[in-house]
Design an enzyme around this catalytic site. Sequence first.
Site, PDB file in Angstrom:
ATOM      1  N   HIS A  17      39.671  14.907  21.218  1.00  0.00           N
ATOM      2  CA  HIS A  17      41.082  14.927  21.631  1.00  0.00           C
ATOM      3  C   HIS A  17      41.513  13.499  21.952  1.00  0.00           C
ATOM      4  O   HIS A  17      40.712  12.573  21.960  1.00  0.00           O
ATOM      5  CB  HIS A  17      41.260  15.779  22.905  1.00  0.00           C
ATOM      6  CG  HIS A  17      41.109  17.244  22.685  1.00  0.00           C
ATOM      7  ND1 HIS A  17      42.172  18.118  22.724  1.00  0.00           N
ATOM      8  CD2 HIS A  17      40.022  17.982  22.395  1.00  0.00           C
ATOM      9  CE1 HIS A  17      41.738  19.339  22.473  1.00  0.00           C
ATOM     10  NE2 HIS A  17      40.429  19.296  22.271  1.00  0.00           N
TER      11      HIS A  17
ATOM     12  N   GLU B  98      38.005  12.748  25.149  1.00  0.00           N
ATOM     13  CA  GLU B  98      39.409  12.334  25.124  1.00  0.00           C
ATOM     14  C   GLU B  98      39.402  10.856  24.760  1.00  0.00           C
ATOM     15  O   GLU B  98      38.947  10.021  25.545  1.00  0.00           O
ATOM     16  CB  GLU B  98      40.069  12.539  26.492  1.00  0.00           C
ATOM     17  CG  GLU B  98      40.178  13.998  26.928  1.00  0.00           C
ATOM     18  CD  GLU B  98      41.457  14.673  26.427  1.00  0.00           C
ATOM     19  OE1 GLU B  98      42.227  14.041  25.665  1.00  0.00           O
ATOM     20  OE2 GLU B  98      41.690  15.821  26.824  1.00  0.00           O
TER      21      GLU B  98
HETATM   22  C1  CXA Z   1      40.589  19.610  28.259  1.00  0.00           C
HETATM   23  C2  CXA Z   1      39.764  19.818  27.174  1.00  0.00           C
HETATM   24  C3  CXA Z   1      38.760  20.781  27.218  1.00  0.00           C
HETATM   25  C4  CXA Z   1      38.570  21.528  28.352  1.00  0.00           C
HETATM   26  C5  CXA Z   1      39.399  21.317  29.430  1.00  0.00           C
HETATM   27  C6  CXA Z   1      40.402  20.357  29.393  1.00  0.00           C
HETATM   28  C7  CXA Z   1      41.666  18.590  28.233  1.00  0.00           C
HETATM   29  C8  CXA Z   1      42.676  18.707  27.121  1.00  0.00           C
HETATM   30  C9  CXA Z   1      43.398  20.052  27.241  1.00  0.00           C
HETATM   31  O1  CXA Z   1      44.150  20.241  28.205  1.00  0.00           O
HETATM   32  O2  CXA Z   1      43.195  20.890  26.369  1.00  0.00           O
HETATM   33  N1  CXA Z   1      43.625  17.634  27.322  1.00  0.00           N
HETATM   34  S1  CXA Z   1      44.698  17.276  26.143  1.00  0.00           S
HETATM   35  N2  CXA Z   1      43.930  16.717  24.877  1.00  0.00           N
HETATM   36  O3  CXA Z   1      45.558  16.192  26.624  1.00  0.00           O
HETATM   37  O4  CXA Z   1      45.393  18.466  25.816  1.00  0.00           O
HETATM   38 ZN    ZN Z   2      44.050  17.678  23.085  1.00  0.00          ZN
END
Ligand code: CXA
Ligand code: ZN
Length: 456
Positions: free
Chosen positions: A331, A404
């Site tokens: 991500h 991320e």
């Molecule tokens: C995230 C990813 C996986 C598990 C928990 C939290 C963060 C992600 C999301 O909220 O899905 N952040 S993001 N890429 O800004 O959407």
């Molecule tokens: Zn994301």
Amino acid sequence: MRPPTPRTLRSRRPRRPRGLHGKVATAATAVLLTLAMAAPAASRTEERTRSYEVTGPRTAAQRTAVAATGASVDAVRRGSVVITADAAQAERVRRMGYTVRALPGPPDRSDGRRAEPFDFPPADANYHNYSEAMAEINADIARYPSLMSKQVIGKSYEGRDIIAVKVTGTGTGTGAKPADGTAAAKPEVLFTHHQHAREHLTVEMALYLLKEFGSKYGSDARVTKMLDSRVVWVVPDLNPDGGEYDIATGSYRSWRKNRQPNNGSSARGTDLNRNWDYKWGCCGGSSGSTGSETYRGSAPESAPEVKVVADFVRSRVVNGKQQIKAAIDFHTYSELVLWPFGWTYNDTAPGMTQDDRDAFATVGKSMAASNGYTPEQSSDLYITDGSIDDWLWGNQKIFAYTFEMYPDSSGAGGGFYPPDEVIDRETARNRDAVLQLLENADCMYRAIGKEAQYCR
Ligand code: CXA
Ligand code: ZN
Ligand code: CA
């Protein structure tokens, strides 16, 4: 700062397909263009989100409450967050007593020129749209046919192929052979990309991995050893429809979800990373409102893209054993290495022992030391339910991380739209972490000194 141009005006202007990259637009392209460019009525109701800085929330519980308005929390800082929200959601956050400040929209990268429909703006031309990414991958496979192959594992809502690229060397691996003389199965590792439409850098990460594996196999000892002893699966684009929609007009739309219509609502899209079938909708970490950025869908795996990839993962269960041992879901942004669970603030829970948690944290911290990201359990940010990591671990016992990527949360690097000049640096930045995960994948508990207990 320019005031944002009303998109409804822009999308009402009739446009003819003008060909992609000098190639003649196919009939299919024309149909897709028509789909994307028509529907101004839908645009009016669904595109009013923008990003805001919210000053005040400083604990995970406070951030979870902000997310519960239906906004997406895009970046977490000490004492503030950046969210994507519509006006009503922003107002709810304001009424919680926080200071809410609208941020400028996505950058204008047009260079004064008009972008081709469905392409990145000229200044970001080094990003790959869907067809460019598929062409790049096909070229890699043609160049390294004994190393890589492609499977179409299913289709997106709008009918685009969702593919998995299998990468494995011709070596037989280094694992202990079973007593019956059959070849030892190679541990498998999964890399998934682009659940969220606007997170385009993650597709570049997939392209980087394939190029790196292809070009270094046979010359770089570390890569060669890993590809000979592992099977790598790269799913480069889980959300092709959302990605294409995000760039379709030549100015970024900050779109997050897929493009599936919702019954009884003009708002489109499910947040794929809230649609996985593990504690779906359990815990206030997603929304039941179709208009929300974190809409969880009508049922677990109701998004065809999630069903396709979940079916693929289930298909890797051979003789009752899941072959995939570890995974990273890419991500952007914030420069984080995250591990499950997202549904609870607790470190351990049913399905997550202290040893499991310690293996996750030890490998996670080591990967983060290599790329300079911050390692933490994902619920340290805010609660999520129905995320891919929780499902991969909770349901399939795959050690699944979320990365991320760039930029960090400082507000400097362009948020979801960093300029294409950073692609090479920010993808290569994860090379060591990816190799570390491959090296640990055969026995994640080795990292905590418990190989004998768990991996014999
Ligand atoms: C995230 C990813 C996986 C598990 C928990 C939290 C963060 C992600 C999301 O909220 O899905 N952040 S993001 N890429 O800004 O959407
Ligand atoms: Zn994301
Ligand atoms: Ca550029």
